[in-house]
Motif scaffolding. Structure first.
Motif, PDB file in Angstrom:
ATOM      1  N   ALA A 190       0.855  -1.194   0.000  1.00  0.00           N
ATOM      2  CA  ALA A 190       0.000   0.000   0.000  1.00  0.00           C
ATOM      3  C   ALA A 190       0.884   1.235   0.000  1.00  0.00           C
ATOM      4  O   ALA A 190       2.014   1.207   0.480  1.00  0.00           O
ATOM      5  CB  ALA A 190      -0.926   0.014   1.214  1.00  0.00           C
ATOM      6  N   GLY A 191       0.341   2.315  -0.550  1.00  0.00           N
ATOM      7  CA  GLY A 191       1.089   3.558  -0.610  1.00  0.00           C
ATOM      8  C   GLY A 191       1.804   3.705  -1.930  1.00  0.00           C
ATOM      9  O   GLY A 191       2.873   3.136  -2.124  1.00  0.00           O
ATOM     10  N   GLY A 192       1.191   4.420  -2.860  1.00  0.00           N
ATOM     11  CA  GLY A 192       1.837   4.679  -4.143  1.00  0.00           C
ATOM     12  C   GLY A 192       1.689   3.585  -5.176  1.00  0.00           C
ATOM     13  O   GLY A 192       2.431   3.570  -6.163  1.00  0.00           O
ATOM     14  N   VAL A 193       0.744   2.659  -4.971  1.00  0.00           N
ATOM     15  CA  VAL A 193       0.494   1.623  -5.988  1.00  0.00           C
ATOM     16  C   VAL A 193      -0.436   2.245  -7.029  1.00  0.00           C
ATOM     17  O   VAL A 193      -1.649   2.157  -6.940  1.00  0.00           O
ATOM     18  CB  VAL A 193      -0.121   0.365  -5.359  1.00  0.00           C
ATOM     19  CG1 VAL A 193      -0.258  -0.734  -6.415  1.00  0.00           C
ATOM     20  CG2 VAL A 193       0.727  -0.124  -4.203  1.00  0.00           C
ATOM     21  N   LYS A 194       0.160   2.889  -8.009  1.00  0.00           N
ATOM     22  CA  LYS A 194      -0.604   3.744  -8.917  1.00  0.00           C
ATOM     23  C   LYS A 194      -0.697   3.226 -10.344  1.00  0.00           C
ATOM     24  O   LYS A 194      -1.407   3.797 -11.162  1.00  0.00           O
ATOM     25  CB  LYS A 194       0.001   5.155  -8.931  1.00  0.00           C
ATOM     26  CG  LYS A 194      -0.069   5.856  -7.584  1.00  0.00           C
ATOM     27  CD  LYS A 194       0.450   7.264  -7.671  1.00  0.00           C
ATOM     28  CE  LYS A 194       0.427   7.968  -6.322  1.00  0.00           C
ATOM     29  NZ  LYS A 194      -0.912   8.099  -5.763  1.00  0.00           N
ATOM     30  N   SER A 195       0.037   2.149 -10.662  1.00  0.00           N
ATOM     31  CA  SER A 195       0.003   1.649 -12.037  1.00  0.00           C
ATOM     32  C   SER A 195      -0.255   0.152 -12.048  1.00  0.00           C
ATOM     33  O   SER A 195       0.054  -0.562 -11.087  1.00  0.00           O
ATOM     34  CB  SER A 195       1.326   1.940 -12.751  1.00  0.00           C
ATOM     35  OG  SER A 195       2.358   1.096 -12.264  1.00  0.00           O
ATOM     36  N   LEU A 196      -0.818  -0.326 -13.154  1.00  0.00           N
ATOM     37  CA  LEU A 196      -1.065  -1.756 -13.304  1.00  0.00           C
ATOM     38  C   LEU A 196       0.236  -2.538 -13.252  1.00  0.00           C
ATOM     39  O   LEU A 196       0.317  -3.580 -12.592  1.00  0.00           O
ATOM     40  CB  LEU A 196      -1.795  -2.021 -14.618  1.00  0.00           C
ATOM     41  CG  LEU A 196      -2.015  -3.497 -14.962  1.00  0.00           C
ATOM     42  CD1 LEU A 196      -2.897  -4.179 -13.918  1.00  0.00           C
ATOM     43  CD2 LEU A 196      -2.607  -3.635 -16.360  1.00  0.00           C
ATOM     44  N   ASP A 197       1.264  -2.060 -13.929  1.00  0.00           N
ATOM     45  CA  ASP A 197       2.527  -2.790 -13.939  1.00  0.00           C
ATOM     46  C   ASP A 197       3.118  -2.906 -12.537  1.00  0.00           C
ATOM     47  O   ASP A 197       3.693  -3.940 -12.175  1.00  0.00           O
ATOM     48  CB  ASP A 197       3.527  -2.117 -14.889  1.00  0.00           C
ATOM     49  CG  ASP A 197       3.190  -2.370 -16.351  1.00  0.00           C
ATOM     50  OD1 ASP A 197       2.521  -3.382 -16.650  1.00  0.00           O
ATOM     51  OD2 ASP A 197       3.586  -1.548 -17.209  1.00  0.00           O
ATOM     52  N   MET A 198       2.969  -1.862 -11.747  1.00  0.00           N
ATOM     53  CA  MET A 198       3.457  -1.912 -10.368  1.00  0.00           C
ATOM     54  C   MET A 198       2.679  -2.948  -9.563  1.00  0.00           C
ATOM     55  O   MET A 198       3.259  -3.759  -8.838  1.00  0.00           O
ATOM     56  CB  MET A 198       3.335  -0.531  -9.720  1.00  0.00           C
ATOM     57  CG  MET A 198       4.005  -0.413  -8.370  1.00  0.00           C
ATOM     58  SD  MET A 198       3.888   1.300  -7.753  1.00  0.00           S
ATOM     59  CE  MET A 198       5.040   1.238  -6.386  1.00  0.00           C
ATOM     60  N   LEU A 199       1.365  -2.939  -9.723  1.00  0.00           N
ATOM     61  CA  LEU A 199       0.528  -3.914  -9.021  1.00  0.00           C
ATOM     62  C   LEU A 199       0.907  -5.336  -9.408  1.00  0.00           C
ATOM     63  O   LEU A 199       1.057  -6.212  -8.548  1.00  0.00           O
ATOM     64  CB  LEU A 199      -0.945  -3.655  -9.336  1.00  0.00           C
ATOM     65  CG  LEU A 199      -1.955  -4.668  -8.779  1.00  0.00           C
ATOM     66  CD1 LEU A 199      -1.888  -4.724  -7.258  1.00  0.00           C
ATOM     67  CD2 LEU A 199      -3.374  -4.312  -9.250  1.00  0.00           C
ATOM     68  N   LEU A 200       1.096  -5.579 -10.684  1.00  0.00           N
ATOM     69  CA  LEU A 200       1.465  -6.919 -11.153  1.00  0.00           C
ATOM     70  C   LEU A 200       2.837  -7.338 -10.628  1.00  0.00           C
ATOM     71  O   LEU A 200       3.055  -8.502 -10.298  1.00  0.00           O
ATOM     72  CB  LEU A 200       1.426  -6.973 -12.681  1.00  0.00           C
ATOM     73  CG  LEU A 200       0.045  -6.801 -13.322  1.00  0.00           C
ATOM     74  CD1 LEU A 200       0.175  -6.719 -14.838  1.00  0.00           C
ATOM     75  CD2 LEU A 200      -0.897  -7.931 -12.928  1.00  0.00           C
TER      76      LEU A 200
END
Length: 228
Positions: A190-200
């Motif tokens: 959590a905190g700054g998870v702003k893009s799909l690639d980051m989430l993946l």
């Protein structure tokens, strides 16, 4: 072309849709719940005062009601965190994200940290407890120790950040946290998870939940790139 590892449903069920901005109006909270239901995410993570309101909106859906305790600094007395946990469970929360006492952790007061988390776990009455470590303020050694204390106390998750500290989720920290607990404990970013690639990338590192506010944009992008 489909994603080689994840379906849209799997990605959506990783997301705890964050409704924690202090200035959010009830209309914005309601709209956030509607986004959570539309995209069938895992949960909303709302402010304690909004738990009953969100629970009413989400009743009958497959979206859980999550909230925060001792947020965002973790400095409440243990008795206050216990009371707050009991109150939000009574209001309809089934997932509790509690902030660790960072000052105690920095002071080496490990028994007190563990006992406080255990008290919150007990107050949650079987509902899920995620412990926010707030990694921005901890050394790597302290992150490892905090993870071990959370597991010993019976927590379900260790979580990187509140989103209100100088830094949020960092891949290296997620990997360290995953390596510091057994398979009984999950990891939330959590905190700054702003893009799909980051989430993946966090999912690849073993994250089972991720706080996010840009839910619609990320899941729409997943459909555009990989299909529904």
């Amino acid at each position: 072309m489909a994603h080689p590892k994840y379906t849209l449903h799997q990605v959506a069920k990783t997301i705890d849709h964050a409704l924690l901005r202090p200035d959010m109006s009830r209309d914005e909270v309601k709209a956030g719940c509607e986004v959570a239901m539309k995209y069938d995410v895992a949960s909303v993570c709302c402010k304690p005062a909004d738990v009953a309101f969100c629970a009413d909106i989400l009743r009958g859906s497959d979206v859980h009601v999550g909230t925060v305790v001792g947020f965002p600094h973790g400095n409440s007395a243990t008795a206050t965190k216990v009371f707050e946990t009991k109150q939000v469970v009574a209001d309809g929360a089934t997932e509790i994200d509690v902030v660790i006492n960072i000052g105690w952790m920095k002071s080496g007061m490990y028994d007190e940290v563990r006992e406080e988390i255990a008290a919150v776990v007990a107050a949650a009455s079987g509902n899920q407890v995620k412990v926010i470590l707030e990694n921005a303020y901890l050394t790597k050694e302290e992150i490892v120790k905090a993870c071990q204390l959370c597991e010993a106390a019976g927590a379900d998750y260790v979580k990187t950040s509140t989103g209100f500290a100088p830094t949020g989720a960092i891949l290296e920290d997620v990997q360290l946290m995953r390596a510091s607990v057994s398979s009984k404990v999950e990891v939330k970013s959590a905190g700054g998870v702003k893009s799909l690639d980051m989430l993946l990338s966090f999912m690849d590192a073993g994250v089972k939940r991720s706080g996010a506010s840009g839910t619609a944009a990320m899941l729409d992008e997943f459909v555009e790139r990989f299909g529904a």
